[in-house]
Motif scaffolding. Structure first.
Motif, PDB file in Angstrom:
ATOM      1  N   ILE A  46       0.851  -1.197   0.000  1.00 46.05           N
ATOM      2  CA  ILE A  46       0.000   0.000   0.000  1.00 46.05           C
ATOM      3  C   ILE A  46       0.881   1.239   0.000  1.00 46.05           C
ATOM      4  O   ILE A  46       0.625   2.202  -0.738  1.00 46.05           O
ATOM      5  N   LEU A  47       1.921   1.222   0.816  1.00 48.05           N
ATOM      6  CA  LEU A  47       2.838   2.367   0.864  1.00 48.05           C
ATOM      7  C   LEU A  47       3.538   2.570  -0.475  1.00 48.05           C
ATOM      8  O   LEU A  47       3.751   3.706  -0.903  1.00 48.05           O
ATOM      9  N   PHE A  48       3.902   1.472  -1.142  1.00 50.00           N
ATOM     10  CA  PHE A  48       4.516   1.581  -2.465  1.00 50.00           C
ATOM     11  C   PHE A  48       3.566   2.248  -3.454  1.00 50.00           C
ATOM     12  O   PHE A  48       3.960   3.135  -4.209  1.00 50.00           O
ATOM     13  N   PHE A  49       2.302   1.817  -3.471  1.00 49.46           N
ATOM     14  CA  PHE A  49       1.322   2.430  -4.368  1.00 49.46           C
ATOM     15  C   PHE A  49       1.152   3.908  -4.043  1.00 49.46           C
ATOM     16  O   PHE A  49       1.127   4.743  -4.945  1.00 49.46           O
ATOM     17  N   ARG A  50       1.034   4.232  -2.762  1.00 56.00           N
ATOM     18  CA  ARG A  50       0.824   5.629  -2.367  1.00 56.00           C
ATOM     19  C   ARG A  50       2.026   6.499  -2.700  1.00 56.00           C
ATOM     20  O   ARG A  50       1.888   7.694  -2.922  1.00 56.00           O
ATOM     21  N   ALA A  51       3.223   5.899  -2.768  1.00 52.74           N
ATOM     22  CA  ALA A  51       4.437   6.639  -3.120  1.00 52.74           C
ATOM     23  C   ALA A  51       4.639   6.729  -4.636  1.00 52.74           C
ATOM     24  O   ALA A  51       5.650   7.244  -5.094  1.00 52.74           O
ATOM     25  N   GLY A  52       3.676   6.211  -5.414  1.00 54.65           N
ATOM     26  CA  GLY A  52       3.795   6.269  -6.868  1.00 54.65           C
ATOM     27  C   GLY A  52       4.615   5.143  -7.461  1.00 54.65           C
ATOM     28  O   GLY A  52       5.037   5.222  -8.611  1.00 54.65           O
ATOM     29  N   LEU A  53       4.841   4.081  -6.684  1.00 51.44           N
ATOM     30  CA  LEU A  53       5.666   2.972  -7.154  1.00 51.44           C
ATOM     31  C   LEU A  53       4.834   1.759  -7.577  1.00 51.44           C
ATOM     32  O   LEU A  53       5.359   0.637  -7.657  1.00 51.44           O
ATOM     33  N   GLY A  54       3.573   1.960  -7.876  1.00 47.57           N
ATOM     34  CA  GLY A  54       2.699   0.877  -8.320  1.00 47.57           C
ATOM     35  C   GLY A  54       3.223   0.107  -9.522  1.00 47.57           C
ATOM     36  O   GLY A  54       3.056  -1.117  -9.587  1.00 47.57           O
ATOM     37  N   ARG A  58      -2.096   4.459 -12.650  1.00 43.08           N
ATOM     38  CA  ARG A  58      -3.349   5.023 -13.155  1.00 43.08           C
ATOM     39  C   ARG A  58      -4.529   4.664 -12.268  1.00 43.08           C
ATOM     40  O   ARG A  58      -4.742   3.503 -11.954  1.00 43.08           O
ATOM     41  N   PRO A  59      -5.324   5.665 -11.893  1.00 40.97           N
ATOM     42  CA  PRO A  59      -6.566   5.369 -11.172  1.00 40.97           C
ATOM     43  C   PRO A  59      -7.670   4.989 -12.160  1.00 40.97           C
ATOM     44  O   PRO A  59      -7.670   5.460 -13.305  1.00 40.97           O
ATOM     45  N   HIS A  60      -8.573   4.136 -11.734  1.00 34.69           N
ATOM     46  CA  HIS A  60      -9.705   3.720 -12.554  1.00 34.69           C
ATOM     47  C   HIS A  60     -10.948   3.671 -11.682  1.00 34.69           C
ATOM     48  O   HIS A  60     -10.918   3.073 -10.600  1.00 34.69           O
ATOM     49  N   ALA A  61     -12.022   4.285 -12.162  1.00 36.81           N
ATOM     50  CA  ALA A  61     -13.326   4.119 -11.510  1.00 36.81           C
ATOM     51  C   ALA A  61     -13.861   2.771 -11.980  1.00 36.81           C
ATOM     52  O   ALA A  61     -13.889   2.492 -13.183  1.00 36.81           O
ATOM     53  N   VAL A  62     -14.276   1.924 -11.052  1.00 33.32           N
ATOM     54  CA  VAL A  62     -14.721   0.575 -11.390  1.00 33.32           C
ATOM     55  C   VAL A  62     -16.028   0.246 -10.684  1.00 33.32           C
ATOM     56  O   VAL A  62     -16.397   0.882  -9.694  1.00 33.32           O
ATOM     57  N   THR A  63     -16.696  -0.752 -11.227  1.00 29.27           N
ATOM     58  CA  THR A  63     -17.871  -1.331 -10.589  1.00 29.27           C
ATOM     59  C   THR A  63     -17.590  -2.802 -10.365  1.00 29.27           C
ATOM     60  O   THR A  63     -17.142  -3.498 -11.280  1.00 29.27           O
ATOM     61  N   LEU A  69      -0.539  -6.869  -9.262  1.00 24.04           N
ATOM     62  CA  LEU A  69      -1.235  -6.323  -8.095  1.00 24.04           C
ATOM     63  C   LEU A  69      -1.966  -5.035  -8.441  1.00 24.04           C
ATOM     64  O   LEU A  69      -1.564  -4.306  -9.350  1.00 24.04           O
ATOM     65  N   LEU A  70      -3.031  -4.762  -7.682  1.00 23.52           N
ATOM     66  CA  LEU A  70      -3.724  -3.486  -7.790  1.00 23.52           C
ATOM     67  C   LEU A  70      -4.066  -3.000  -6.387  1.00 23.52           C
ATOM     68  O   LEU A  70      -4.112  -3.789  -5.436  1.00 23.52           O
ATOM     69  N   LEU A  71      -4.277  -1.697  -6.266  1.00 18.59           N
ATOM     70  CA  LEU A  71      -4.683  -1.097  -5.001  1.00 18.59           C
ATOM     71  C   LEU A  71      -6.175  -0.808  -5.093  1.00 18.59           C
ATOM     72  O   LEU A  71      -6.613  -0.064  -5.976  1.00 18.59           O
ATOM     73  N   LEU A  72      -6.940  -1.407  -4.204  1.00 19.71           N
ATOM     74  CA  LEU A  72      -8.394  -1.231  -4.182  1.00 19.71           C
ATOM     75  C   LEU A  72      -8.768  -0.295  -3.047  1.00 19.71           C
ATOM     76  O   LEU A  72      -8.395  -0.525  -1.898  1.00 19.71           O
ATOM     77  N   HIS A  73      -9.487   0.769  -3.382  1.00 21.40           N
ATOM     78  CA  HIS A  73     -10.079   1.648  -2.375  1.00 21.40           C
ATOM     79  C   HIS A  73     -11.486   1.120  -2.126  1.00 21.40           C
ATOM     80  O   HIS A  73     -12.203   0.796  -3.069  1.00 21.40           O
ATOM     81  N   HIS A  74     -11.876   1.052  -0.872  1.00 21.76           N
ATOM     82  CA  HIS A  74     -13.243   0.650  -0.551  1.00 21.76           C
ATOM     83  C   HIS A  74     -13.692   1.441   0.666  1.00 21.76           C
ATOM     84  O   HIS A  74     -12.881   1.899   1.468  1.00 21.76           O
TER      85      HIS A  74
END
Length: 176
Positions: free
Chosen positions: A26-34, A100-105, A41-46
């Motif tokens: 999560i820290l890697f994704f938040r630091a722009g290292l996704g 890249r962020p993506h709006a998903v369903t 892997l993907l980072l899911l916001h819920h």
């Protein structure tokens, strides 16, 4: 038996340094290292069902369809995982794939769809599939039918991007 009628034993959640190691991506994704994680892997916001707070979890991508912009993930902790239950309550959310962020369903797949997904995954990643099944205490003997049975018990979720829907409609649009 399916994940709807078979209660899976929820594996023990890690604590201490193991929890930190699991939360580190999560820290890697938040630091722009996704992008370091490639397409695995993907980072899911819920959104929390009770708290209403934004939550994050990094999930393994079981399958990815770049043309339709959809990602399939599995709940290794079964249908009682917080992120899974939160998506059930609010299926529209955001993911980060690479940078890249993506709006998903979220679309919750049937046990039969799960059986086919797990079989395909086991063919592509046999060791990881065996470890996942062992972690969830699902018996597999390496046969296709045992992976299909395991896939019926694992909750799978397909995350469809709104961008993917627009791209698909644009490809099928006929110009006069």
């Amino acid at each position: 038996m399916t994940h709807r009628d078979t209660p899976l034993r929820r594996p023990q959640l890690p604590t201490g340094w193991r929890r930190l190691a699991i939360r580190l991506p999560i820290l890697f994704f938040r630091a722009g290292l996704g992008p370091l994680f490639g397409k695995r892997l993907l980072l899911l916001h819920h959104t929390g069902r009770v708290s209403g707070l934004d939550r994050m979890v990094v999930l393994e991508v079981v399958s990815y369809n770049p043309g339709g912009a959809s990602w399939t993930v599995a709940s290794g902790f079964g249908p009682n995982a917080d992120w899974y239950r939160n998506l059930r309550a609010r299926p529209k959310t955001l993911i980060q794939f690479g940078n890249r962020p993506h709006a998903v369903t979220a679309h919750f797949l049937t046990p039969e769809e799960g059986a086919e997904i797990m079989l395909d995954y086991a063919r592509r990643h046999p060791r990881t599939a065996r470890r996942l099944c062992a972690f969830m205490e699902l018996p597999v003997d390496g046969s296709e039918s045992s992976y299909q049975e395991a896939g019926r018990a694992i909750p799978f979720v397909r995350l469809d991007s709104a961008d993917g829907d627009r791209r698909a409609r644009a490809r099928t649009r006929v110009t006069p």
